[in-house]
Design a protein around this motif. Sequence first.
Motif, mmCIF file in Angstrom:
data_model
loop_
_atom_site.group_PDB
_atom_site.id
_atom_site.type_symbol
_atom_site.label_atom_id
_atom_site.label_comp_id
_atom_site.label_asym_id
_atom_site.label_seq_id
_atom_site.Cartn_x
_atom_site.Cartn_y
_atom_site.Cartn_z
ATOM 1 N N GLU A 149 -0.309 0.720 -3.338
ATOM 2 C CA GLU A 149 0.826 0.044 -3.972
ATOM 3 C C GLU A 149 0.617 -0.066 -5.482
ATOM 4 O OE1 GLU A 149 1.560 -3.682 -2.069
ATOM 5 O OE2 GLU A 149 2.429 -2.734 -0.278
ATOM 6 N N ARG A 205 8.151 0.249 -0.764
ATOM 7 C CA ARG A 205 7.291 0.792 0.294
ATOM 8 C C ARG A 205 8.020 0.882 1.632
ATOM 9 N NH1 ARG A 205 0.990 -0.831 1.729
ATOM 10 N NH2 ARG A 205 0.806 0.560 3.548
ATOM 11 N N ASP A 223 1.352 -2.156 -7.972
ATOM 12 C CA ASP A 223 1.847 -3.526 -8.103
ATOM 13 C C ASP A 223 1.571 -4.167 -9.464
ATOM 14 O OD1 ASP A 223 -0.867 -3.656 -7.776
ATOM 15 O OD2 ASP A 223 -0.834 -5.124 -6.151
ATOM 16 N N HIS A 230 5.603 1.766 -5.482
ATOM 17 C CA HIS A 230 5.712 0.345 -5.794
ATOM 18 C C HIS A 230 5.954 -0.439 -4.505
ATOM 19 C CE1 HIS A 230 7.259 -3.416 -7.503
ATOM 20 N NE2 HIS A 230 6.598 -3.078 -8.599
ATOM 21 N N PRO A 231 5.356 -1.630 -4.372
ATOM 22 C CA PRO A 231 5.512 -2.393 -3.118
ATOM 23 C C PRO A 231 6.957 -2.730 -2.768
ATOM 24 C CG PRO A 231 4.439 -3.723 -4.828
ATOM 25 C CD PRO A 231 4.428 -2.313 -5.299
#
Length: 257
Positions: free
Chosen positions: A152, A121, A154, A117-118
């Motif tokens: 990602e 990160r 997202d 997940h961003p």
Amino acid sequence: MHPVPDGPTSPASGRYPASGTAWPASSSCGTDGKLEIVFITGFPAGLLQCNCYVLAPHPGADAIIVDPGQRAMGQLRRILDQNRLTPAAVLLTHGHIDHIWSAQKVSDTFGCPAYIHPEDRFMLTDPIKDFGPKLGQLLLAAMFREPKQVVELDRDGDKIDLAGISVTVDHTPGHTRGSVVFRVTDDKEVVFTGDTLFERSVGRTDLFGGSGRDLMCSIVDKLLVLDDKTVVLPGHGNSTTIGAERRFNPFLEGLSP
């Protein structure tokens, strides 16, 4: 005291699945023609005993690796070689050090992307942010770098097709801001919960990005809505089911979706 820096909130079982423990699955085709998973195995990796999982549609196929922790590579290679599996993706439930320790090595060695997940990160290069002495943080940060391929996660509720398996990604902030759980369907649903939900426990929320309110909302909205027979494969400790945790987990008493 917590049993490990990134482990469950007490009380916790303190038991771990035996190395190479496998959960058999159906070999029939799903409604979309894809083979349902027939192979899931897991082992606790490293000093922090983070459960690393391998899933694949059949021997000799591509495979998904979930949360390859410290010293995971040796055991992982044995499982891959014994079953003639080739990693197609590394899935990370969140960015804490015990879950991402070998992610870059696995991803770059096999040339497959790592999914995270961003919000988490940054932990691929700074996995103990605001935890422990500054010198230790600097030394560890020098050891870690991002995999060459990072994707990602997202979109909450998104489905991604990897290694012939459809994986649903649910964003479950609380343990970290970017925590996610991964759901796959075998003859029953299986959910990889990372450090969001454990057998008779839940994830700790006192580290950077943690929120007790968010954690409970995530569990109620994303996990307690699942069928009681859904198998829970957590980041530490034993497997369980949603039904068992609904009935017996002391942290979930009185909660309902």
